[in-house]
Design an enzyme around this catalytic site. Structure first.
Site, mmCIF file in Angstrom:
data_model
loop_
_atom_site.group_PDB
_atom_site.id
_atom_site.type_symbol
_atom_site.label_atom_id
_atom_site.label_comp_id
_atom_site.label_asym_id
_atom_site.label_seq_id
_atom_site.Cartn_x
_atom_site.Cartn_y
_atom_site.Cartn_z
ATOM 1 N N GLU A 1 0.875 -1.217 0.011
ATOM 2 C CA GLU A 1 0.079 -0.056 -0.074
ATOM 3 C C GLU A 1 0.864 1.305 0.241
ATOM 4 O O GLU A 1 1.755 1.442 0.989
ATOM 5 C CB GLU A 1 -0.901 0.111 1.291
ATOM 6 C CG GLU A 1 -1.841 1.162 1.341
ATOM 7 C CD GLU A 1 -2.683 1.129 0.191
ATOM 8 O OE1 GLU A 1 -3.445 0.272 -0.214
ATOM 9 O OE2 GLU A 1 -2.925 2.413 -0.316
ATOM 10 N N CYS B 1 4.481 -2.367 -8.454
ATOM 11 C CA CYS B 1 3.104 -1.901 -8.019
ATOM 12 C C CYS B 1 3.185 -0.800 -7.242
ATOM 13 O O CYS B 1 3.497 0.497 -7.632
ATOM 14 C CB CYS B 1 2.340 -3.022 -7.556
ATOM 15 S SG CYS B 1 0.771 -3.128 -7.567
ATOM 16 N N HIS C 1 3.145 -7.832 -10.118
ATOM 17 C CA HIS C 1 4.023 -8.505 -9.257
ATOM 18 C C HIS C 1 4.705 -9.895 -9.608
ATOM 19 O O HIS C 1 4.131 -10.752 -9.394
ATOM 20 C CB HIS C 1 2.975 -9.186 -8.017
ATOM 21 C CG HIS C 1 2.319 -8.063 -7.225
ATOM 22 N ND1 HIS C 1 3.153 -7.688 -5.985
ATOM 23 C CD2 HIS C 1 1.335 -7.143 -7.409
ATOM 24 C CE1 HIS C 1 2.157 -6.790 -5.420
ATOM 25 N NE2 HIS C 1 1.378 -6.371 -6.183
ATOM 26 N N GLU D 1 7.395 -10.946 -8.554
ATOM 27 C CA GLU D 1 7.749 -11.843 -7.285
ATOM 28 C C GLU D 1 6.695 -12.790 -6.922
ATOM 29 O O GLU D 1 6.934 -13.504 -6.097
ATOM 30 C CB GLU D 1 8.148 -10.896 -6.071
ATOM 31 C CG GLU D 1 7.216 -10.261 -5.332
ATOM 32 C CD GLU D 1 6.086 -9.134 -5.850
ATOM 33 O OE1 GLU D 1 6.376 -8.945 -7.364
ATOM 34 O OE2 GLU D 1 5.425 -8.723 -5.247
HETATM 35 N N1 GLN Z 1 -3.204 0.051 -4.739
HETATM 36 C C1 GLN Z 1 -2.017 -0.001 -4.052
HETATM 37 C C2 GLN Z 1 -1.542 1.413 -3.973
HETATM 38 O O1 GLN Z 1 -2.119 2.213 -4.508
HETATM 39 C C3 GLN Z 1 -0.848 -0.704 -4.777
HETATM 40 C C4 GLN Z 1 -1.452 -2.219 -4.987
HETATM 41 C C5 GLN Z 1 -0.122 -3.003 -4.979
HETATM 42 O O2 GLN Z 1 0.877 -2.787 -4.749
HETATM 43 N N2 GLN Z 1 -0.345 -4.439 -5.342
HETATM 44 O O3 GLN Z 1 -0.566 1.599 -3.348
#
Ligand code: GLN
Length: 199
Positions: free
Chosen positions: A54, A85, A177, A179
């Protein structure tokens, strides 16, 4: 032992999110892995991974542990970095509709949760020259998409007409992702960047 024989040492930012999975894959590829939680953990690294999770939480914790300035200095000294991400979001110069804390070093504009709430997570086969003949099975989880890229950014893979993997000099990002799969091609691509920077 020559520099080329020395194991590659990669730091994985370990605030929150999928850092263990990156370490597992990097160790399988013969790297030494350091979980980065404080500025001194950044010493003697050949490269850094910023994992998914997050991005607002990771940003808050980076602030709390004084990691923004320390990581920024390393990136300005051209240490290779790989953001997946949330890691991609933290590297982006521009985040649509958000002023959240970020490193803000890569010339991309991103949209958080770009694929909407209905499609929280999905998998897709990405075909691109960087993957050779076999598409990469990519796992997207509440993924951002890249809305715009600057002139110095090379788009390496796209999904549904949007860039989802890109490189700018020492910075590599992907919206999914790698990983969480057994496919180490993208980590190997990053390690090649690290070798080139080191040697
Ligand atoms: N939705 C997340 C964000 O805004 C990112 C999601 C993820 O890393 N899988 O930080």
């Amino acid at each position: 032992m020559t520099a080329a024989d020395k194991p590659i040492r990669i730091g994985v930012l370990a605030m929150q999110g999928a850092f263990r999975e990156h370490c597992r894959m990097l160790e399988q590829l013969g790297c030494e892995c350091t979980q980065v939680r404080k500025p001194t953990d950044l010493e003697d690294l050949d490269g850094l991974v910023i994992p998914g999770g997050e991005s607002t939480t990771i940003g808050k914790l980076m602030d709390k542990y004084d990691l923004f300035a320390a990581i920024s200095r390393k990136l300005a000294a051209r240490m290779p970095v790989f953001g997946t991400c949330a890691g991609l979001i933290l590297l982006a110069k521009e985040i649509a509709g958000s002023e959240q804390p970020r490193l803000g070093v890569m010339d991309i504009k991103v949209q958080r949760n770009g694929y909407g709430r209905q499609v929280d997570s999905f998998e897709a086969d990405l075909a691109a020259p960087v993957f050779g003949d076999t598409p990469f099975r990519a796992v997207f989880i509440r993924a951002p998409f890249i809305e715009a890229v600057g002139a110095g950014v090379e788009v390496l893979a796209e999904w549904a007409g949007r860039p989802v993997m890109a490189r700018q000099e020492n910075m590599l990002v992907c919206a999914f992702h790698p990983e969480l799969t057994d496919d180490s091609r993208i980590h190997n691509y990053f390690l090649q960047m690290v070798r080139e920077a080191r040697d």
